[in-house]
Design a protein around this motif. Structure first.
Motif, PDB file in Angstrom:
ATOM      1  N   PRO A 195     -11.252  26.240  -8.435  1.00 31.28           N
ATOM      2  CA  PRO A 195     -11.699  26.775  -9.726  1.00 31.28           C
ATOM      3  C   PRO A 195     -12.603  27.994  -9.615  1.00 31.28           C
ATOM      4  O   PRO A 195     -12.631  28.834 -10.529  1.00 31.28           O
ATOM      5  CB  PRO A 195     -12.459  25.591 -10.355  1.00 31.28           C
ATOM      6  CG  PRO A 195     -11.899  24.376  -9.705  1.00 31.28           C
ATOM      7  CD  PRO A 195     -11.562  24.796  -8.312  1.00 31.28           C
ATOM      8  N   LEU A 196     -13.346  28.129  -8.507  1.00 27.02           N
ATOM      9  CA  LEU A 196     -14.311  29.216  -8.401  1.00 27.02           C
ATOM     10  C   LEU A 196     -13.672  30.566  -8.086  1.00 27.02           C
ATOM     11  O   LEU A 196     -14.369  31.578  -7.970  1.00 27.02           O
ATOM     12  CB  LEU A 196     -15.369  28.875  -7.356  1.00 27.02           C
ATOM     13  CG  LEU A 196     -16.300  27.715  -7.735  1.00 27.02           C
ATOM     14  CD1 LEU A 196     -17.312  27.442  -6.640  1.00 27.02           C
ATOM     15  CD2 LEU A 196     -17.017  28.000  -9.050  1.00 27.02           C
ATOM     16  N   LEU A 197     -12.345  30.622  -7.973  1.00 27.50           N
ATOM     17  CA  LEU A 197     -11.652  31.898  -7.812  1.00 27.50           C
ATOM     18  C   LEU A 197     -11.374  32.575  -9.152  1.00 27.50           C
ATOM     19  O   LEU A 197     -10.932  33.730  -9.183  1.00 27.50           O
ATOM     20  CB  LEU A 197     -10.321  31.701  -7.074  1.00 27.50           C
ATOM     21  CG  LEU A 197     -10.328  31.769  -5.549  1.00 27.50           C
ATOM     22  CD1 LEU A 197     -11.233  30.712  -4.950  1.00 27.50           C
ATOM     23  CD2 LEU A 197      -8.907  31.628  -5.007  1.00 27.50           C
ATOM     24  N   TYR A 198     -11.656  31.877 -10.270  1.00 22.33           N
ATOM     25  CA  TYR A 198     -11.131  32.330 -11.556  1.00 22.33           C
ATOM     26  C   TYR A 198     -12.226  32.656 -12.558  1.00 22.33           C
ATOM     27  O   TYR A 198     -13.279  32.024 -12.590  1.00 22.33           O
ATOM     28  CB  TYR A 198     -10.176  31.272 -12.125  1.00 22.33           C
ATOM     29  CG  TYR A 198      -9.048  31.021 -11.168  1.00 22.33           C
ATOM     30  CD1 TYR A 198      -7.995  31.916 -11.070  1.00 22.33           C
ATOM     31  CD2 TYR A 198      -9.086  29.943 -10.279  1.00 22.33           C
ATOM     32  CE1 TYR A 198      -6.988  31.733 -10.145  1.00 22.33           C
ATOM     33  CE2 TYR A 198      -8.087  29.753  -9.350  1.00 22.33           C
ATOM     34  CZ  TYR A 198      -7.039  30.659  -9.286  1.00 22.33           C
ATOM     35  OH  TYR A 198      -6.052  30.488  -8.354  1.00 22.33           O
ATOM     36  N   ARG A 199     -11.945  33.654 -13.370  1.00 18.48           N
ATOM     37  CA  ARG A 199     -12.848  34.061 -14.442  1.00 18.48           C
ATOM     38  C   ARG A 199     -12.451  33.445 -15.771  1.00 18.48           C
ATOM     39  O   ARG A 199     -13.250  33.410 -16.716  1.00 18.48           O
ATOM     40  CB  ARG A 199     -12.875  35.588 -14.579  1.00 18.48           C
ATOM     41  CG  ARG A 199     -11.530  36.201 -15.001  1.00 18.48           C
ATOM     42  CD  ARG A 199     -11.523  37.702 -14.866  1.00 18.48           C
ATOM     43  NE  ARG A 199     -12.618  38.313 -15.609  1.00 18.48           N
ATOM     44  CZ  ARG A 199     -12.507  38.742 -16.866  1.00 18.48           C
ATOM     45  NH1 ARG A 199     -11.360  38.591 -17.516  1.00 18.48           N
ATOM     46  NH2 ARG A 199     -13.511  39.320 -17.462  1.00 18.48           N
ATOM     47  N   GLU A 200     -11.212  32.944 -15.873  1.00 22.62           N
ATOM     48  CA  GLU A 200     -10.738  32.405 -17.145  1.00 22.62           C
ATOM     49  C   GLU A 200      -9.508  31.536 -16.917  1.00 22.62           C
ATOM     50  O   GLU A 200      -8.664  31.840 -16.077  1.00 22.62           O
ATOM     51  CB  GLU A 200     -10.390  33.553 -18.101  1.00 22.62           C
ATOM     52  CG  GLU A 200      -9.887  33.131 -19.456  1.00 22.62           C
ATOM     53  CD  GLU A 200      -9.600  34.320 -20.354  1.00 22.62           C
ATOM     54  OE1 GLU A 200     -10.566  34.940 -20.857  1.00 22.62           O
ATOM     55  OE2 GLU A 200      -8.412  34.657 -20.540  1.00 22.62           O
ATOM     56  N   VAL A 201      -9.444  30.432 -17.656  1.00 20.45           N
ATOM     57  CA  VAL A 201      -8.254  29.585 -17.682  1.00 20.45           C
ATOM     58  C   VAL A 201      -7.847  29.401 -19.138  1.00 20.45           C
ATOM     59  O   VAL A 201      -8.643  28.955 -19.965  1.00 20.45           O
ATOM     60  CB  VAL A 201      -8.507  28.212 -17.037  1.00 20.45           C
ATOM     61  CG1 VAL A 201      -7.227  27.381 -17.052  1.00 20.45           C
ATOM     62  CG2 VAL A 201      -9.022  28.365 -15.607  1.00 20.45           C
ATOM     63  N   GLU A 202      -6.618  29.759 -19.453  1.00 19.66           N
ATOM     64  CA  GLU A 202      -6.097  29.662 -20.811  1.00 19.66           C
ATOM     65  C   GLU A 202      -5.057  28.543 -20.866  1.00 19.66           C
ATOM     66  O   GLU A 202      -4.184  28.462 -19.996  1.00 19.66           O
ATOM     67  CB  GLU A 202      -5.461  30.986 -21.234  1.00 19.66           C
ATOM     68  CG  GLU A 202      -4.831  30.968 -22.620  1.00 19.66           C
ATOM     69  CD  GLU A 202      -4.066  32.238 -22.924  1.00 19.66           C
ATOM     70  OE1 GLU A 202      -4.095  32.691 -24.077  1.00 19.66           O
ATOM     71  OE2 GLU A 202      -3.422  32.781 -21.998  1.00 19.66           O
ATOM     72  N   VAL A 203      -5.163  27.692 -21.871  1.00 21.01           N
ATOM     73  CA  VAL A 203      -4.204  26.605 -22.060  1.00 21.01           C
ATOM     74  C   VAL A 203      -3.520  26.799 -23.404  1.00 21.01           C
ATOM     75  O   VAL A 203      -4.167  26.823 -24.455  1.00 21.01           O
ATOM     76  CB  VAL A 203      -4.891  25.226 -22.022  1.00 21.01           C
ATOM     77  CG1 VAL A 203      -3.849  24.121 -22.199  1.00 21.01           C
ATOM     78  CG2 VAL A 203      -5.634  25.031 -20.701  1.00 21.01           C
ATOM     79  N   LEU A 204      -2.197  26.958 -23.378  1.00 18.03           N
ATOM     80  CA  LEU A 204      -1.379  27.028 -24.588  1.00 18.03           C
ATOM     81  C   LEU A 204      -0.638  25.714 -24.719  1.00 18.03           C
ATOM     82  O   LEU A 204       0.100  25.320 -23.813  1.00 18.03           O
ATOM     83  CB  LEU A 204      -0.377  28.187 -24.505  1.00 18.03           C
ATOM     84  CG  LEU A 204      -0.953  29.581 -24.265  1.00 18.03           C
ATOM     85  CD1 LEU A 204       0.167  30.583 -24.035  1.00 18.03           C
ATOM     86  CD2 LEU A 204      -1.817  30.009 -25.437  1.00 18.03           C
ATOM     87  N   ARG A 205      -0.825  25.019 -25.829  1.00 19.80           N
ATOM     88  CA  ARG A 205      -0.198  23.713 -26.013  1.00 19.80           C
ATOM     89  C   ARG A 205       1.040  23.848 -26.896  1.00 19.80           C
ATOM     90  O   ARG A 205       1.026  24.546 -27.913  1.00 19.80           O
ATOM     91  CB  ARG A 205      -1.193  22.736 -26.641  1.00 19.80           C
ATOM     92  CG  ARG A 205      -2.472  22.594 -25.829  1.00 19.80           C
ATOM     93  CD  ARG A 205      -3.390  21.522 -26.370  1.00 19.80           C
ATOM     94  NE  ARG A 205      -3.859  21.761 -27.720  1.00 19.80           N
ATOM     95  CZ  ARG A 205      -4.871  22.550 -28.034  1.00 19.80           C
ATOM     96  NH1 ARG A 205      -5.518  23.210 -27.082  1.00 19.80           N
ATOM     97  NH2 ARG A 205      -5.261  22.690 -29.282  1.00 19.80           N
TER      98      ARG A 205
END
Length: 675
Positions: free
Chosen positions: A131-141
């Motif tokens: 997780p610490l490699l990322y600036r943002e996680v987007e979830v589209l349901r």
């Protein structure tokens, strides 16, 4: 829960469909980012069921895996444990299940690269990264937001965006970076993450990240060790971005990330805690993603061109540990031995080219996204592996047109996809194609209230995993799985309900999904008879209230139900349905230097991987973040404490193997220093 009235009413009201984030920076020209004082900034003003976990929340949750990071999103659940190899992501009842880490009905992308989609027996989602490699996680349901990302997407899309150098320099020239160290009591565990950023000019930036995560075996709420829960995962990221042209209209970005795990004497079956008939193995899992992204955005509303070339590669190598299988010495053992020593590798190369154009035709404003996609997926040929080898070549074209007519938004979406699956063995070559699409309609009242809905249809084309020598396998390779989803909802954004300066954001939606012509699920107890259909329904809610004095209340949750139907009659609860969940966070910020919060997560209607009922659970998590307003050694530092499962509840997670309990009380302490 009565959600049967959903179908047929969806087209009455709805709101704008946001463009895929891969094609633009904002969620649509009517998209509204509502900033609250809670843990999560809620992105409203769109028909998509969309949740973004930003950089601050990524750090705040102190998650060990991406699954742990996104399982707080309504409609999303972490299936079967907290280890990178064993756990998986389930969205609205699709995705990870109790047999495979993926069922092809959710898509996962890292900087545009498609990852984590192989159906490997008793191996998790293969979303193998830190997780610490990322600036943002987007979830589209759901399906309505998926047409720029793939076909057959029923559950949704998880998109991860890696960090940028400018995140650490604040846009200034020069060097910057950060060092994070974290320790956890359960295991115990240790994390170190180093970011080095360099911005030599306004036209170039470079970032290097190295993250090392080490976790010993966890203990459950009773203090007993959870077997097969330790891991060690070094990860790295290299990223460079260049802008050029007379008006900096060109941008070129390169990113490469990699995570490796070298596990010794662990069960081949990652869903369990001790060796079974398959025995133990030494396993090396090596996953990497590389993406080259080009953008041409001149001062012309008709041109915003993007081209993304990506390559994802995962290798899994096994060596059997002698004497660890309960079947050793039996007639079946030679077959099992060949299976557990069969190395696996799959590679996905993809090129996506899209353009966004903004223009008017009379009284109608258009925000038009068009694009094409070429993809080649290769799985190494290994007759002994639990998955067949072959090559899957695909071509796709998509179109999404957000049309604004006063307060009404009409957004049709269309995708065409064709595939050629060529077996590495003697199973043959199969060609398939399909059209799919959706429609979102909407109305905004102008007083902070909007209503929205959508209808979407998609088809899942056969994949390499469907290959086989039997007549059933040949039929699967000529059948596309079909699904339709209807959604309806409303949202409100406003303030001043109790006092000046207060803010309220709330959004709720209901949905119904039907899946038929099924090739990926069989009747319970059968290995060859597919289900007739699956129907799922649910309600999802996100809300946040922020008081002017810094107090905030966040709420997220879902209610779900699902039914699977057998050929010739007979039905049962859908085996992969999520549990019902309500999550409430109460907290307060003090002068932007201290944030204290208490999170309560209640889940009901739970089952384990065998289908047996589990009792309801309530888990409490406490968090504190201190950002000293100081100079000297504390300048630029953040100190975080988290107490997860504060009351040491002993429980098995929903859809988890009965032997794999959830972790007991865990204290985490994190120090981040920016420079």
């Amino acid at each position: 829960m009565a959600l049967h009235a959903l179908r047929g009413t969806t087209a009455l009201v709805c709101i704008t469909l946001a463009w895929p984030a891969a094609a633009q920076d904002d969620p649509g020209f009517l998209g509204t980012l509502v900033l609250t004082q809670g843990k999560r900034d809620l992105s409203f003003g769109t028909a998509l069921s969309r949740t973004v976990v930003g950089a601050e929340e990524i750090q705040d949750r102190q998650a060990s895996t991406i699954g742990q990071l996104v399982d707080s999103v309504p409609g999303v659940a972490l299936v079967n444990g907290t280890t990178p190899q064993g756990s998986g992501i389930n969205i609205r009842g699709f995705g990870a299940n109790t047999t495979y880490g993926s069922d092809q009905k959710i898509a996962v992308q890292i900087d545009g690269a498609s990852v984590g989609s192989e159906e490997l027996y008793r191996i998790g989602t293969q979303l193998f990264t830190d997780p610490l490699l990322y600036r943002e996680v987007e979830v589209l349901r759901g399906t309505i937001g998926s047409f720029a990302f793939g076909s057959g997407i029923v559950g949704g899309v998880v998109r991860l965006e890696t960090k940028d150098a400018s995140d650490f320099t604040g846009g200034d020239l020069g060097f910057g970076g950060s060092q994070t160290v974290e320790a956890s009591s359960n295991g115990p565990g240790f994390v170190s993450s180093t970011n080095l950023a360099w911005v030599p000019s306004d036209n170039a930036e470079f970032l290097l990240n190295y993250t090392f995560r080490d976790q010993d075996d966890l203990t459950d709420g009773d203090g007993d060790e959870i077997g097969n829960s330790s891991f060690q995962t070094p990860s790295g990221l290299a990223k460079a971005t260049f802008t050029f042209g007379d008006a900096d209209e060109h941008q070129l970005s390169f990113s490469h990330s990699r995570t490796v795990a070298d596990d010794k004497d662990v069960p081949y079956d990652q869903f369990i805690t001790t060796a079974d008939i398959f025995g133990n193995v030494d396993r090396v899992t090596d996953t990497s993603q590389t993406a080259l992204d080009y953008r041409y955005n001149p001062a012309n509303d008709l041109i915003d061109l993007r081209a993304n070339l990506s390559y994802a590669d995962q290798k899994i190598e096994y060596d059997y540990v002698p004497g660890s299988s309960s079947a050793e010495g039996t007639p079946s053992f030679p077959f099992l031995l060949r299976t557990v020593e069969a190395d696996q590798r799959y590679e996905t190369t993809k090129l996506t080219v899209s353009n966004r154009a903004i223009f008017d035709t009379g009284a109608v404003g258009h925000d038009l996204l068009t694009g094409i996609e070429l993809q080649k997926r290769v799985r190494a040929d290994n007759e002994e592996a639990s998955a067949p080898g072959g090559t899957d070549r695909r071509f796709a074209a998509f179109l999404i047109d957000e049309m604004q007519i006063g307060a009404v938004t009409v957004t049709p979406a269309l995708r065409y996809e064709s595939s050629e699956v060529d077996s590495a063995g003697d199973f043959g070559t199969f060609d398939n194609d399909a059209w799919m699409g959706g429609l979102a309609l909407g109305y905004e009242f102008g007083n902070g209230v909007s209503v929205f809905g959508s209808a979407a249809y998609t088809e899942g084309l056969p994949i390499i995993d469907d290959l086989g020598a039997t007549p059933d396998a040949r039929e699967r390779m000529s059948t596309t799985e079909k699904s339709q989803t209807f959604e309806l909802g409303a949202e409100y954004t406003g303030g001043g309900w109790f006092a000046a300066g207060d803010t309220l954001s709330i959004r709720g939606n209901i949905y119904e999904t039907t899946l038929w012509d099924i090739t990926s699920y069989t009747v319970a107890g059968s290995t060859g008879t597919p289900l007739e259909s699956v129907k799922t329904r649910g309600a999802e809610l996100e809300a946040s209230y922020g008081f002017a004095n810094g107090t905030y209340v966040d709420l997220a949750g879902h209610l779900v139900e699902g039914t699977e139907y057998n050929p010739g009659g007979g039905e049962a609860d859908w085996r992969n349905t999520l549990s019902d969940r309500l999550q409430v966070t109460v907290g307060r910020t003090f002068d932007d230097t201290l944030d204290l919060s208490w999170e309560v997560v209640h889940t009901a209607d739970r089952r384990d991987a065998l289908g047996d009922d589990l009792p309801n659970t309530t888990v409490n998590n406490l968090r504190a973040t201190w950002t000293p307003d100081a100079s000297g050694i504390l300048a630029g530092s953040e100190i975080r404490f988290g107490l997860e499962n504060a009351f040491d509840v002993d429980y098995v997670g929903h859809l988890a193997s009965p032997s794999r309990k959830s972790p007991g009380r865990t204290l985490k302490a994190t120090l981040t220093k920016t420079f």
